[in-house]
Design a protein around this motif. Structure first.
Motif, PDB file in Angstrom:
ATOM      1  N   PRO A  96       0.826  -1.217   0.000  1.00 49.00           N
ATOM      2  CA  PRO A  96       0.000   0.000   0.000  1.00 49.00           C
ATOM      3  C   PRO A  96       0.856   1.261   0.000  1.00 49.00           C
ATOM      4  O   PRO A  96       1.986   1.266   0.495  1.00 49.00           O
ATOM      5  CB  PRO A  96      -0.810  -0.114   1.298  1.00 49.00           C
ATOM      6  CG  PRO A  96       0.027  -0.976   2.188  1.00 49.00           C
ATOM      7  CD  PRO A  96       0.716  -1.949   1.277  1.00 49.00           C
ATOM      8  N   ALA A  97       0.308   2.312  -0.563  1.00 50.75           N
ATOM      9  CA  ALA A  97       0.907   3.648  -0.512  1.00 50.75           C
ATOM     10  C   ALA A  97      -0.161   4.595   0.011  1.00 50.75           C
ATOM     11  O   ALA A  97      -1.157   4.851  -0.671  1.00 50.75           O
ATOM     12  CB  ALA A  97       1.399   4.083  -1.884  1.00 50.75           C
ATOM     13  N   SER A  98       0.030   5.097   1.215  1.00 51.16           N
ATOM     14  CA  SER A  98      -0.943   5.990   1.844  1.00 51.16           C
ATOM     15  C   SER A  98      -0.215   7.245   2.310  1.00 51.16           C
ATOM     16  O   SER A  98       0.609   7.185   3.221  1.00 51.16           O
ATOM     17  CB  SER A  98      -1.625   5.288   3.029  1.00 51.16           C
ATOM     18  OG  SER A  98      -2.531   6.152   3.675  1.00 51.16           O
ATOM     19  N   VAL A  99      -0.530   8.363   1.657  1.00 51.45           N
ATOM     20  CA  VAL A  99       0.152   9.626   1.961  1.00 51.45           C
ATOM     21  C   VAL A  99      -0.862  10.591   2.563  1.00 51.45           C
ATOM     22  O   VAL A  99      -1.822  10.988   1.900  1.00 51.45           O
ATOM     23  CB  VAL A  99       0.785  10.244   0.708  1.00 51.45           C
ATOM     24  CG1 VAL A  99       1.596  11.482   1.092  1.00 51.45           C
ATOM     25  CG2 VAL A  99       1.661   9.233  -0.010  1.00 51.45           C
ATOM     26  N   GLU A 100      -0.651  10.961   3.826  1.00 51.26           N
ATOM     27  CA  GLU A 100      -1.487  11.972   4.477  1.00 51.26           C
ATOM     28  C   GLU A 100      -0.817  13.324   4.313  1.00 51.26           C
ATOM     29  O   GLU A 100       0.369  13.476   4.593  1.00 51.26           O
ATOM     30  CB  GLU A 100      -1.688  11.668   5.955  1.00 51.26           C
ATOM     31  CG  GLU A 100      -2.568  12.699   6.657  1.00 51.26           C
ATOM     32  CD  GLU A 100      -2.748  12.425   8.145  1.00 51.26           C
ATOM     33  OE1 GLU A 100      -3.274  13.310   8.845  1.00 51.26           O
ATOM     34  OE2 GLU A 100      -2.353  11.336   8.596  1.00 51.26           O
ATOM     35  N   VAL A 101      -1.575  14.310   3.855  1.00 54.78           N
ATOM     36  CA  VAL A 101      -1.050  15.642   3.594  1.00 54.78           C
ATOM     37  C   VAL A 101      -1.793  16.654   4.454  1.00 54.78           C
ATOM     38  O   VAL A 101      -3.028  16.725   4.424  1.00 54.78           O
ATOM     39  CB  VAL A 101      -1.182  16.014   2.104  1.00 54.78           C
ATOM     40  CG1 VAL A 101      -0.668  17.432   1.858  1.00 54.78           C
ATOM     41  CG2 VAL A 101      -0.425  15.012   1.232  1.00 54.78           C
ATOM     42  N   GLU A 102      -1.042  17.447   5.215  1.00 53.97           N
ATOM     43  CA  GLU A 102      -1.597  18.521   6.037  1.00 53.97           C
ATOM     44  C   GLU A 102      -1.184  19.856   5.438  1.00 53.97           C
ATOM     45  O   GLU A 102      -0.084  19.994   4.905  1.00 53.97           O
ATOM     46  CB  GLU A 102      -1.087  18.412   7.477  1.00 53.97           C
ATOM     47  CG  GLU A 102      -1.390  17.086   8.138  1.00 53.97           C
ATOM     48  CD  GLU A 102      -0.678  16.922   9.469  1.00 53.97           C
ATOM     49  OE1 GLU A 102       0.016  17.880   9.891  1.00 53.97           O
ATOM     50  OE2 GLU A 102      -0.785  15.841  10.073  1.00 53.97           O
ATOM     51  N   SER A 103      -2.059  20.854   5.547  1.00 49.82           N
ATOM     52  CA  SER A 103      -1.796  22.155   4.927  1.00 49.82           C
ATOM     53  C   SER A 103      -2.015  23.290   5.908  1.00 49.82           C
ATOM     54  O   SER A 103      -2.839  23.195   6.829  1.00 49.82           O
ATOM     55  CB  SER A 103      -2.697  22.371   3.703  1.00 49.82           C
ATOM     56  OG  SER A 103      -2.468  21.391   2.718  1.00 49.82           O
ATOM     57  N   ASP A 104      -1.262  24.380   5.701  1.00 46.93           N
ATOM     58  CA  ASP A 104      -1.492  25.615   6.435  1.00 46.93           C
ATOM     59  C   ASP A 104      -2.693  26.346   5.838  1.00 46.93           C
ATOM     60  O   ASP A 104      -3.170  26.008   4.751  1.00 46.93           O
ATOM     61  CB  ASP A 104      -0.264  26.534   6.340  1.00 46.93           C
ATOM     62  CG  ASP A 104       0.899  26.035   7.175  1.00 46.93           C
ATOM     63  OD1 ASP A 104       0.650  25.412   8.228  1.00 46.93           O
ATOM     64  OD2 ASP A 104       2.055  26.284   6.783  1.00 46.93           O
ATOM     65  N   GLU A 105      -3.141  27.384   6.539  1.00 48.95           N
ATOM     66  CA  GLU A 105      -4.131  28.271   5.953  1.00 48.95           C
ATOM     67  C   GLU A 105      -3.490  29.058   4.817  1.00 48.95           C
ATOM     68  O   GLU A 105      -2.304  29.382   4.845  1.00 48.95           O
ATOM     69  CB  GLU A 105      -4.688  29.212   7.019  1.00 48.95           C
ATOM     70  CG  GLU A 105      -5.486  28.483   8.090  1.00 48.95           C
ATOM     71  CD  GLU A 105      -5.938  29.399   9.210  1.00 48.95           C
ATOM     72  OE1 GLU A 105      -5.473  30.569   9.230  1.00 48.95           O
ATOM     73  OE2 GLU A 105      -6.720  28.962  10.059  1.00 48.95           O
ATOM     74  N   GLY A 106      -4.272  29.349   3.788  1.00 45.91           N
ATOM     75  CA  GLY A 106      -3.738  30.029   2.621  1.00 45.91           C
ATOM     76  C   GLY A 106      -4.691  31.083   2.090  1.00 45.91           C
ATOM     77  O   GLY A 106      -5.674  31.466   2.729  1.00 45.91           O
TER      78      GLY A 106
END
Length: 257
Positions: free
Chosen positions: A71-81
């Motif tokens: 499996p390939a599971s990428v969690e991405v978190e972001s700042d406010e923009g």
């Protein structure tokens, strides 16, 4: 991601005028003839994407490390923009149920946010990069109006369209060895965009209104690639799929012709 912790509170605060101020409307006479016509609007504000997980199955090519079938599971978190919108529309000179005055519009919006964190398969990695979103939509807005001299007008609405999401989320493992990106979730894909709005507008003149709104947007059906980028390589590892969700707070101006 402070904006995401407050959308329910903001939504309630913005919705209160609709229900509190609309109560006397039942007692009003039906002689209100709302003025319609074309308009343009410009808005800008802050957008706060939610944490998103992109999943797939590894199929490493070239120099890309990995295990085929894993499996390939990428969690991405972001700042406010940043988010900005421009729209051209028409306010219809009619009332629905004696209270709701509709508008329809075509809108373009642009949003960008920096990647602030994440993980691959639950591991410990350092993330960077950014996400950009270009959206074209057809929107509906319903003003809550009970008087022709009303200066504060609550509204609600929504929209449907297409959004192009450009992803460039890079990362490397926190193993004390890597100091530059080794993998990236990259690509540009178009998905169905759905959005809902709740806000208030303030009438300044016969032609100018100030608006503030809370917006939720969801773009589904997005496909990107996880690639091995260490040392200038660009070798495929896996296709990953997910969605983009964000809550935005905007303010701006509407000019009616």
């Amino acid at each position: 991601m402070t904006l995401l912790t407050a959308p329910r509170t903001l939504a309630i605060a913005l919705a209160l005028p609709v229900f509190v101020l609309a109560a006397p409307a039942a007692a009003q006479s039906n002689d209100f003839d709302p003025e319609g016509g074309p308009y343009v609007s410009l808005q800008a504000g802050v957008t706060s994407p939610s944490d998103e997980t992109f999943t797939g199955i590894q199929d490493p090519q070239g120099a890309s490390p990995g295990v085929a079938g894993a499996p390939a599971s990428v969690e991405v978190e972001s700042d406010e923009g940043f988010v900005g919108t421009v729209a051209v529309g028409y306010r219809i000179p009619r009332r629905i149920f004696g209270l709701f005055q509709p508008s329809v519009e075509v809108e373009y919006s642009y949003a960008e946010a920096d990647v602030s964190g994440g993980s691959f398969n639950g591991g410990s990695q350092t993330f960077g990069g950014e996400t950009e979103v270009n959206t074209f939509s057809i929107n509906y807005q319903s003003d809550v109006r009970w008087s022709d001299n009303q200066k504060v007008i609550p509204f609600w609405g929504g929209g449907i369209g297409v959004a192009e999401v450009d992803s460039n989320a890079t990362y490397f493992p926190n193993n004390g060895v890597a100091t530059a990106p080794t993998f990236a979730v990259t690509g540009s894909d178009t998905g169905l965009s759905l959005q809902s709005n709740l806000g208030v507008q303030f009438v300044l003149t016969d032609n100018i209104e100030l608006q503030t709104r809370l917006r939720y947007q969801r773009v589904s059906g997005l496909d990107f690639e996880r690639t091995f980028v260490a040392g200038g390589a660009n070798d495929f590892n896996s296709d990953v799929s997910g969605r983009f969700e964000t809550v935005s707070l905007l303010a701006g101006i509407r000019y009616r012709f």
